[in-house]
Design an enzyme around this catalytic site. Sequence first.
Site, PDB file in Angstrom:
ATOM      1  N   HIS A   3       0.736  17.771 -61.723  1.00  0.00           N
ATOM      2  CA  HIS A   3      -0.673  17.829 -61.253  1.00  0.00           C
ATOM      3  C   HIS A   3      -0.673  17.707 -59.734  1.00  0.00           C
ATOM      4  O   HIS A   3      -0.452  16.625 -59.187  1.00  0.00           O
ATOM      5  CB  HIS A   3      -1.503  16.701 -61.862  1.00  0.00           C
ATOM      6  N   HIS A  55      -2.403  19.219 -55.808  1.00  0.00           N
ATOM      7  CA  HIS A  55      -3.308  20.035 -54.970  1.00  0.00           C
ATOM      8  C   HIS A  55      -2.566  20.388 -53.684  1.00  0.00           C
ATOM      9  O   HIS A  55      -2.089  19.480 -52.977  1.00  0.00           O
ATOM     10  CB  HIS A  55      -4.562  19.242 -54.597  1.00  0.00           C
ATOM     11  N   ARG A  83      -4.056  23.064 -51.680  1.00  0.00           N
ATOM     12  CA  ARG A  83      -5.052  23.782 -50.873  1.00  0.00           C
ATOM     13  C   ARG A  83      -4.556  25.183 -50.528  1.00  0.00           C
ATOM     14  O   ARG A  83      -3.740  25.746 -51.223  1.00  0.00           O
ATOM     15  CB  ARG A  83      -5.433  22.993 -49.604  1.00  0.00           C
ATOM     16  N   ASN A 101      -8.758  24.139 -57.711  1.00  0.00           N
ATOM     17  CA  ASN A 101     -10.079  23.826 -57.135  1.00  0.00           C
ATOM     18  C   ASN A 101     -10.152  24.181 -55.647  1.00  0.00           C
ATOM     19  O   ASN A 101     -10.417  23.335 -54.806  1.00  0.00           O
ATOM     20  CB  ASN A 101     -10.463  22.354 -57.385  1.00  0.00           C
ATOM     21  N   LYS A 131      -7.775  24.658 -66.339  1.00  0.00           N
ATOM     22  CA  LYS A 131      -8.215  23.331 -65.925  1.00  0.00           C
ATOM     23  C   LYS A 131      -9.713  23.185 -66.148  1.00  0.00           C
ATOM     24  O   LYS A 131     -10.500  24.000 -65.663  1.00  0.00           O
ATOM     25  CB  LYS A 131      -7.891  23.126 -64.438  1.00  0.00           C
ATOM     26  N   HIS A 139      -9.959  17.136 -66.482  1.00  0.00           N
ATOM     27  CA  HIS A 139     -10.443  16.038 -65.639  1.00  0.00           C
ATOM     28  C   HIS A 139     -11.392  15.241 -66.521  1.00  0.00           C
ATOM     29  O   HIS A 139     -12.513  15.670 -66.779  1.00  0.00           O
ATOM     30  CB  HIS A 139     -11.147  16.556 -64.383  1.00  0.00           C
ATOM     31  N   HIS A 172      -4.446  12.574 -64.879  1.00  0.00           N
ATOM     32  CA  HIS A 172      -4.589  11.376 -64.040  1.00  0.00           C
ATOM     33  C   HIS A 172      -5.402  10.268 -64.727  1.00  0.00           C
ATOM     34  O   HIS A 172      -6.450   9.866 -64.241  1.00  0.00           O
ATOM     35  CB  HIS A 172      -5.155  11.705 -62.654  1.00  0.00           C
ATOM     36  N   LEU A 194     -10.450  10.121 -57.163  1.00  0.00           N
ATOM     37  CA  LEU A 194     -11.142  10.221 -58.445  1.00  0.00           C
ATOM     38  C   LEU A 194     -10.156  10.656 -59.521  1.00  0.00           C
ATOM     39  O   LEU A 194      -9.340  11.540 -59.250  1.00  0.00           O
ATOM     40  CB  LEU A 194     -12.293  11.232 -58.349  1.00  0.00           C
ATOM     41  N   ASP A 240      -1.248  14.095 -58.596  1.00  0.00           N
ATOM     42  CA  ASP A 240      -2.608  14.328 -58.121  1.00  0.00           C
ATOM     43  C   ASP A 240      -2.688  14.140 -56.601  1.00  0.00           C
ATOM     44  O   ASP A 240      -3.723  13.739 -56.067  1.00  0.00           O
ATOM     45  CB  ASP A 240      -3.625  13.420 -58.832  1.00  0.00           C
ATOM     46  N   HIS A 259      -6.677  15.597 -47.853  1.00  0.00           N
ATOM     47  CA  HIS A 259      -7.898  15.785 -47.065  1.00  0.00           C
ATOM     48  C   HIS A 259      -7.557  15.281 -45.667  1.00  0.00           C
ATOM     49  O   HIS A 259      -6.830  14.288 -45.519  1.00  0.00           O
ATOM     50  CB  HIS A 259      -9.047  14.940 -47.620  1.00  0.00           C
ATOM     51  N   ALA A 296     -12.694  12.351 -51.778  1.00  0.00           N
ATOM     52  CA  ALA A 296     -11.832  11.640 -52.725  1.00  0.00           C
ATOM     53  C   ALA A 296     -10.459  12.284 -52.751  1.00  0.00           C
ATOM     54  O   ALA A 296     -10.348  13.507 -52.823  1.00  0.00           O
ATOM     55  CB  ALA A 296     -12.448  11.697 -54.115  1.00  0.00           C
TER      56      ALA A 296
END
Length: 352
Positions: free
Chosen positions: A17, A19, A21, A45, A104, A141, A179, A228, A256, A260, A272
Amino acid sequence: MTTSPTQIQIIQPDDWHLHIRDGEVMKDVLADTARQFARAIIMPNLKPPVTTVELAKAYRARIQSQLKILGADHFTPLMTLYLTDNTSADEVRKAKAEGITAFKLYPAGATTNSDAGVSNLKCCYSALEAMQEVGMPLLVHGEVTDSEIDIFDREAVFIDKVLDPVRKDFPALKMVFEHITTSQAAHYVRDANTGEKHTLAATITPQHLLMNRNAIFTGGIRPHHYCLPVLKREEHRLALLEVATSGNPRFFLGTDSAPHSKAAKETSCGCAGCYSAFNALGLYAEAFESVGKLDKLEGFASFFGPDFYSLPRNTQKITLLKQAQSIPHELPLGDATIVPLRAGETIAWSLA
Ligand code: NCD
Ligand code: ZN
């Protein structure tokens, strides 16, 4: 695996899992993950979200060209599609045919870039039926979005309101409860009756194994500990640690890691996400060592994920050393910076 107090050698792990970007920032975060992991499930996402096979293939191509530049083309991105109210059964079949690994489910409004997520899961039933039929896993999620429900209860309520009913309607659908953060989720997955089949699993992040919700408020507000689903009470952390280190193949590694920029986190309404990718394996090793279960790390990090996804296990090995690594205060993130988990502190284990 071989175990000694100062080093462990395990089959190279995967991150189930993640991210990363897109655009300018991707290369910075991808390098951290590719240094440690052989494969990762890439979350969809983006803005706009990766909702079609064509978008996922284009995203995969951008990742692969970045990997080439980094000299890391040994790393394999496993692509996912973002489920919407309008995802068709045909798109599911096409995804299967084109080597997309999973779908997802983001309940609309649950987290970062989830506005286009699912408003009512009943709208997705023909897509879920197709997933069940072709053996396409659904990654979830697991939080309800109802503002009436206390934010600390949203995962537990999701189990009763959404997850359990979907599992009854689609008993052969492979699902990953992503998660997880509560004892309710840990015990639901541990105790679920899946018959002969291996249809339910969960990923667990390093921050949920190492911290409880006090970490968000220690000496002031700590935006870099806000993710989150949000960190929970100590009793929940202990339940997660117990299942993660139990050798139960239903639980495996998913960081996860959710980058950011420092500016987007340190503001009046901060995003988050914890950036754990810099030394994620060191964080997991710390968590497992804290309960004397380093011998269970390899199953969790390297075996149970590929087994669930019916993919081959990796064969190459990595070595983790009990050698404290100092974590920088900030790292580059495109033309901005990012604050990694444990910034300015140390992590007890590092990759050899
Ligand atoms: C994730 C992100 O930033 O994309 N944030 C997070 O806190 N985990 C989204 C998610 O996985 O919920
Ligand atoms: Zn995530």
